[in-house]
Design an enzyme around this catalytic site. Structure first.
Site, PDB file in Angstrom:
ATOM      1  N   CYS A   1       0.834  -1.187   0.000  1.00  0.00           N
ATOM      2  CA  CYS A   1       0.000   0.000   0.000  1.00  0.00           C
ATOM      3  C   CYS A   1       0.876   1.248   0.000  1.00  0.00           C
ATOM      4  O   CYS A   1       2.075   1.186   0.245  1.00  0.00           O
ATOM      5  CB  CYS A   1      -0.907   0.005   1.228  1.00  0.00           C
ATOM      6  SG  CYS A   1      -1.890  -1.507   1.403  1.00  0.00           S
TER       7      CYS A   1
ATOM      8  N   ARG B   1       1.432   1.815  -6.007  1.00  0.00           N
ATOM      9  CA  ARG B   1       1.602   0.909  -4.866  1.00  0.00           C
ATOM     10  C   ARG B   1       0.289   0.244  -4.460  1.00  0.00           C
ATOM     11  O   ARG B   1       0.290  -0.659  -3.617  1.00  0.00           O
ATOM     12  CB  ARG B   1       2.177   1.675  -3.674  1.00  0.00           C
ATOM     13  CG  ARG B   1       3.559   2.237  -3.906  1.00  0.00           C
ATOM     14  CD  ARG B   1       4.095   2.869  -2.647  1.00  0.00           C
ATOM     15  NE  ARG B   1       4.278   1.883  -1.596  1.00  0.00           N
ATOM     16  CZ  ARG B   1       5.404   1.207  -1.375  1.00  0.00           C
ATOM     17  NH1 ARG B   1       6.445   1.423  -2.140  1.00  0.00           N
ATOM     18  NH2 ARG B   1       5.485   0.332  -0.406  1.00  0.00           N
TER      19      ARG B   1
ATOM     20  N   TRP C   1      -3.646  -1.737  -1.523  1.00  0.00           N
ATOM     21  CA  TRP C   1      -3.588  -2.991  -2.278  1.00  0.00           C
ATOM     22  C   TRP C   1      -3.999  -4.081  -1.299  1.00  0.00           C
ATOM     23  O   TRP C   1      -3.317  -4.336  -0.318  1.00  0.00           O
ATOM     24  CB  TRP C   1      -2.183  -3.225  -2.813  1.00  0.00           C
ATOM     25  CG  TRP C   1      -2.082  -4.377  -3.758  1.00  0.00           C
ATOM     26  CD1 TRP C   1      -2.329  -4.369  -5.103  1.00  0.00           C
ATOM     27  CD2 TRP C   1      -1.683  -5.713  -3.439  1.00  0.00           C
ATOM     28  NE1 TRP C   1      -2.121  -5.611  -5.638  1.00  0.00           N
ATOM     29  CE2 TRP C   1      -1.715  -6.466  -4.644  1.00  0.00           C
ATOM     30  CE3 TRP C   1      -1.300  -6.357  -2.263  1.00  0.00           C
ATOM     31  CZ2 TRP C   1      -1.391  -7.816  -4.690  1.00  0.00           C
ATOM     32  CZ3 TRP C   1      -0.980  -7.707  -2.320  1.00  0.00           C
ATOM     33  CH2 TRP C   1      -1.023  -8.415  -3.521  1.00  0.00           C
TER      34      TRP C   1
ATOM     35  N   ASN D   1       0.902   0.202   6.062  1.00  0.00           N
ATOM     36  CA  ASN D   1       1.362  -0.640   4.964  1.00  0.00           C
ATOM     37  C   ASN D   1       2.043  -1.863   5.573  1.00  0.00           C
ATOM     38  O   ASN D   1       2.893  -1.722   6.451  1.00  0.00           O
ATOM     39  CB  ASN D   1       2.356   0.142   4.090  1.00  0.00           C
ATOM     40  CG  ASN D   1       2.979  -0.726   3.014  1.00  0.00           C
ATOM     41  OD1 ASN D   1       2.393  -1.692   2.552  1.00  0.00           O
ATOM     42  ND2 ASN D   1       4.194  -0.378   2.613  1.00  0.00           N
ATOM     43  N   GLY D   2       1.673  -3.047   5.116  1.00  0.00           N
ATOM     44  CA  GLY D   2       2.283  -4.257   5.643  1.00  0.00           C
ATOM     45  C   GLY D   2       1.232  -5.224   6.163  1.00  0.00           C
ATOM     46  O   GLY D   2       0.055  -5.156   5.789  1.00  0.00           O
TER      47      GLY D   2
ATOM     48  N   GLU E   1      10.772 -12.801 -19.432  1.00  0.00           N
ATOM     49  CA  GLU E   1      10.392 -11.415 -19.150  1.00  0.00           C
ATOM     50  C   GLU E   1       9.361 -10.911 -20.159  1.00  0.00           C
ATOM     51  O   GLU E   1       8.423 -10.203 -19.799  1.00  0.00           O
ATOM     52  CB  GLU E   1      11.639 -10.520 -19.169  1.00  0.00           C
ATOM     53  CG  GLU E   1      11.379  -9.039 -18.970  1.00  0.00           C
ATOM     54  CD  GLU E   1      10.807  -8.680 -17.615  1.00  0.00           C
ATOM     55  OE1 GLU E   1      10.395  -7.517 -17.456  1.00  0.00           O
ATOM     56  OE2 GLU E   1      10.750  -9.561 -16.717  1.00  0.00           O
TER      57      GLU E   1
ATOM     58  N   LYS F   1       5.703  -9.503 -18.992  1.00  0.00           N
ATOM     59  CA  LYS F   1       5.147  -8.193 -19.345  1.00  0.00           C
ATOM     60  C   LYS F   1       3.805  -8.358 -20.044  1.00  0.00           C
ATOM     61  O   LYS F   1       2.862  -7.613 -19.797  1.00  0.00           O
ATOM     62  CB  LYS F   1       6.119  -7.434 -20.271  1.00  0.00           C
ATOM     63  CG  LYS F   1       7.308  -6.852 -19.592  1.00  0.00           C
ATOM     64  CD  LYS F   1       6.909  -5.761 -18.603  1.00  0.00           C
ATOM     65  CE  LYS F   1       7.870  -5.731 -17.457  1.00  0.00           C
ATOM     66  NZ  LYS F   1       7.856  -6.860 -16.539  1.00  0.00           N
TER      67      LYS F   1
ATOM     68  N   GLU G   1       1.110  -9.406 -17.607  1.00  0.00           N
ATOM     69  CA  GLU G   1       0.862  -8.368 -16.601  1.00  0.00           C
ATOM     70  C   GLU G   1      -0.102  -7.304 -17.100  1.00  0.00           C
ATOM     71  O   GLU G   1      -0.987  -6.873 -16.354  1.00  0.00           O
ATOM     72  CB  GLU G   1       2.183  -7.682 -16.221  1.00  0.00           C
ATOM     73  CG  GLU G   1       3.011  -8.413 -15.200  1.00  0.00           C
ATOM     74  CD  GLU G   1       4.282  -7.655 -14.856  1.00  0.00           C
ATOM     75  OE1 GLU G   1       4.711  -7.716 -13.694  1.00  0.00           O
ATOM     76  OE2 GLU G   1       4.861  -7.007 -15.762  1.00  0.00           O
TER      77      GLU G   1
ATOM     78  N   HIS H   1       9.222 -31.074 -24.658  1.00  0.00           N
ATOM     79  CA  HIS H   1       9.000 -31.828 -23.420  1.00  0.00           C
ATOM     80  C   HIS H   1       7.664 -31.477 -22.764  1.00  0.00           C
ATOM     81  O   HIS H   1       7.514 -31.619 -21.555  1.00  0.00           O
ATOM     82  CB  HIS H   1      10.151 -31.593 -22.450  1.00  0.00           C
ATOM     83  CG  HIS H   1      11.466 -32.084 -22.966  1.00  0.00           C
ATOM     84  ND1 HIS H   1      11.790 -33.418 -23.023  1.00  0.00           N
ATOM     85  CD2 HIS H   1      12.524 -31.408 -23.488  1.00  0.00           C
ATOM     86  CE1 HIS H   1      13.001 -33.556 -23.540  1.00  0.00           C
ATOM     87  NE2 HIS H   1      13.472 -32.352 -23.829  1.00  0.00           N
TER      88      HIS H   1
ATOM     89  N   LYS I   1       3.342  -2.191  -7.429  1.00  0.00           N
ATOM     90  CA  LYS I   1       4.728  -2.006  -7.855  1.00  0.00           C
ATOM     91  C   LYS I   1       5.729  -2.655  -6.914  1.00  0.00           C
ATOM     92  O   LYS I   1       6.632  -3.358  -7.343  1.00  0.00           O
ATOM     93  CB  LYS I   1       5.019  -0.502  -7.961  1.00  0.00           C
ATOM     94  CG  LYS I   1       6.430  -0.160  -8.433  1.00  0.00           C
ATOM     95  CD  LYS I   1       6.633  -0.558  -9.866  1.00  0.00           C
ATOM     96  CE  LYS I   1       7.978  -0.123 -10.383  1.00  0.00           C
ATOM     97  NZ  LYS I   1       8.239  -0.637 -11.731  1.00  0.00           N
TER      98      LYS I   1
END
Length: 604
Positions: A2, A27, A73, A99-100, A478, A482, A485, A501, A599
């Protein structure tokens, strides 16, 4: 994950709080709220994005010279009006943003409810104002009540408290980021510097178990026992414009286009003029002479950058492992005396990476942090720090930090080789020369314009696969990350040799395959391309355009300039970033704020 803000100053703080939350929306954006102290304590909060909070604030018109705010969040409880921060006590006289995660919140809630406290949310945070209220009812003053409350909390948290009966802010942290901004007689508290970057660049980094009190007398930092702490005051070199879009439609697009500058910053002053020397001012000659093994710990994009760096080390004969930070601390591998544990984290606050580094440090390993944020927990807490110098990154989907991490790690590897052996690798001059040219090569990719034309044919397919070998493999991972996401479409990255495989069962005419060609293992990559083409899949090759052996086989080409194979993956990754952006934009996705993501992952 957050975002919290606080402001104490002259005049009305409401607009400043909302601006700070807007700057921190990367965030968290499930819900938001503010609490402001004037004649009374006014709280405005609701589910939804900051724009919805702005509308509510415009309607209710709170005002005051002291206030706190929060953008959430969700971790405990769904994103509802009731679960939005700030949270208050039974009387509405104490407001808290957090936050946490409070790990012992259930036991605390049961205890408080037994004492008659009534809760209105599902969050772990709500125990905090009730604990403060309980301590005040027992006769403690506000500061003592705050300290008693903090002493009872277990877990990871950054907390700011505002009380109706006192024009003060109380704040502390334990494992979650918190920074104080100072501008004359005005003070800012925030999870991250962009919250107040437009107001001041003078900052004080708050350490775990520090207690900050902000009042008309200024700010004071003490430890949990009340003993004074004298923290350093620093000036960050970030430009306030870095927290704005500067004419781009999205932060992500802006940050993709900032990569030439970011990579240039990463190499500036670190490469000798004749491309035969790496100059890392942070480290004395011989710093890494006793390192024989390297372990990387990282998460997400930083994990992929670490996989890329592993190839640099493999090429130079140095044993290397890359571990998911989420697994390392709970399932640790053996660590030898000559092992260096490298934590790669953009924010320097990634909870899993911090936990991994703390474990390594506890068992006696040497630790190194590669990060973007000078005052972050990771930069301050461990043995050494190497900064990627990419500047602020606001978009949730990391872009310029990946390129800067890879470049910085390439320099680190050359320096490690020099310290171990007394000389750089045979490849060093070519690598360093091409690192110096990389910003201009990225510019060439950004001005190429092929992505929009190519992707017109491939939007709306069933799934998207990304394949590569050597340093092309982490780029494939990556690229897929992206894509998923920000488009919310199905995407997977594979080591190209693994297709047969299992993954080949999913390949068909509606599964475009992006093949990353770095110049290594070209014949094997072409064999993998033929495997998917035989199943009807179209193939988009990322390669330099005069590589006829490739261009004659693939269906479309996204070109990259010629450079050494070790750096072609960086250029290919820029093209894949543009691919993801193109598809997400065509689908109308909220590119800077993808659903369910934030983020900086500051909880384990």
């Amino acid at each position: 994950m957050c975002g919290i803000v606080g402001r104490f100053g002259d005049g009305d703080v409401v607009d400043s709080l909302v601006t700070g939350l807007t700057n921190l929306e990367y965030r968290g954006y499930d819900s938001a709220g503010i609490a402001v102290l004037d004649d009374d304590l006014s709280v405005v909060k609701q589910a939804g994005e900051i724009s919805e909070l702005e509308a509510a604030v415009a309607e209710t018109r709170p005002s005051g010279s002291v206030g706190i705010g929060h953008t959430r969040w969700s971790t405990h409880g769904p994103p509802t009006d009731e679960n939005a921060h700030p949270h208050v006590d039974c009387e509405g006289s104490i407001a808290v943003v957090h936050n946490g995660i409070i790990e012992n919140h259930e036991a605390l809630r049961n205890e408080l409810e037994a004492q008659g406290h009534e809760f209105t949310s599902d969050t772990d945070t709500e125990v905090i104002p009730h604990l403060v209220e309980q301590a005040l009812d027992e006769g403690a003053d506000h500061e003592t009540a705050f300290r008693r409350t903090v002493a009872r909390l277990e877990g990871s948290f950054a907390v700011v408290v505002l009380c109706r009966d006192e024009e003060r802010l109380y704040a502390t942290r334990q494992g979650s980021p918190l920074v104080l901004g100072v501008d004359g007689s005005e003070y800012f508290l925030a999870s991250d510097i962009p919250a107040f970057l437009e107001e001041t660049r003078d900052v004080v980094y708050i350490e775990d178990e520090d207690v900050v009190t902000v009042s008309d007398d200024g700010f004071e930092v003490t430890d949990l026992d009340g003993d004074p702490v004298d923290p350093d005051r620093e000036t960050v070199d970030w430009n306030p414009e870095a927290a704005t879009k500067k004419g781009y439609d999205h932060f992500m697009l802006k940050e993709i286009h900032e990569q030439p500058h970011a990579v240039g910053q990463s190499v500036r002053g670190r490469i000798g003029g004749d491309f035969t020397d790496v100059q890392l001012a942070e480290f004395e000659p011989g710093t890494f002479s006793d390192v024989r093994n390297v372990q990387f710990v990282a998460a997400g994009t930083s994990f992929h950058a670490s996989l890329y760096a592993r190839q640099f080390l493999f090429d130079r004969g140095i044993p290397t492992h890359v571990y998911s930070a989420g697994e390392y601390a709970t399932n640790p591998p053996p660590i030898d005396d000559d092992t260096l544990v490298v934590g790669v984290t953009q924010s320097g606050e990634t909870a899993d990476t911090l936990a991994s580094l703390r474990h390594a440090q506890a068992v006696g390993a040497r630790t190194l942090t590669v990060t973007n944020v000078v005052g972050s927990t990771a930069a301050r807490e461990f043995d050494d720090a190497l900064f990627i110098r990419a500047g602020p990154e606001i978009g949730v989907a990391a872009t310029k930090t990946f390129s800067s991490q890879v470049v910085t790690l390439a320099l680190f590897v050359e320096r490690l080789v020099k310290d171990r052996t007394g000389s750089y690798s045979d490849d060093a001059p070519a690598l360093l020369s091409n690192l110096s040219s990389l910003p201009s090569h990225i510019e060439t990719v950004l001005h190429d314009g092929s992505v929009g034309h190519v992707m017109q044919r491939y939007r709306g397919e069933d799934a998207y696969f990304f394949i590569g070998r050597a340093e092309g493999y982490p780029v494939a991972l990556e690229g897929a990350l992206k894509f998923k996401e920000i488009t919310y479409e199905h995407a997977e990255g594979f080591a190209a040799g693994e297709l047969k495989h299992g993954p080949l069962a999913l390949v068909g005419p509606n599964t475009p395959v992006f093949a990353v060609f770095t110049g290594r293992n070209v014949e094997k990559m072409l064999a993998n391309v033929q495997e998917v083409k035989a199943r009807g899949a179209p193939v988009i090759g990322i390669t330099h355009p005069d590589h006829e052996a490739v261009t004659s086989v693939v269906d479309d080409v996204l070109p990259i300039p010629k450079t050494v194979p070790a750096l072609r993956g960086v250029l290919a990754n820029v093209q894949l970033q543009l691919v993801s952006y193109d598809v997400a934009d065509a689908l109308g996705r909220d590119i800077d704020k993808p659903r369910n993501l934030a983020k900086s992952v500051t909880v384990e």
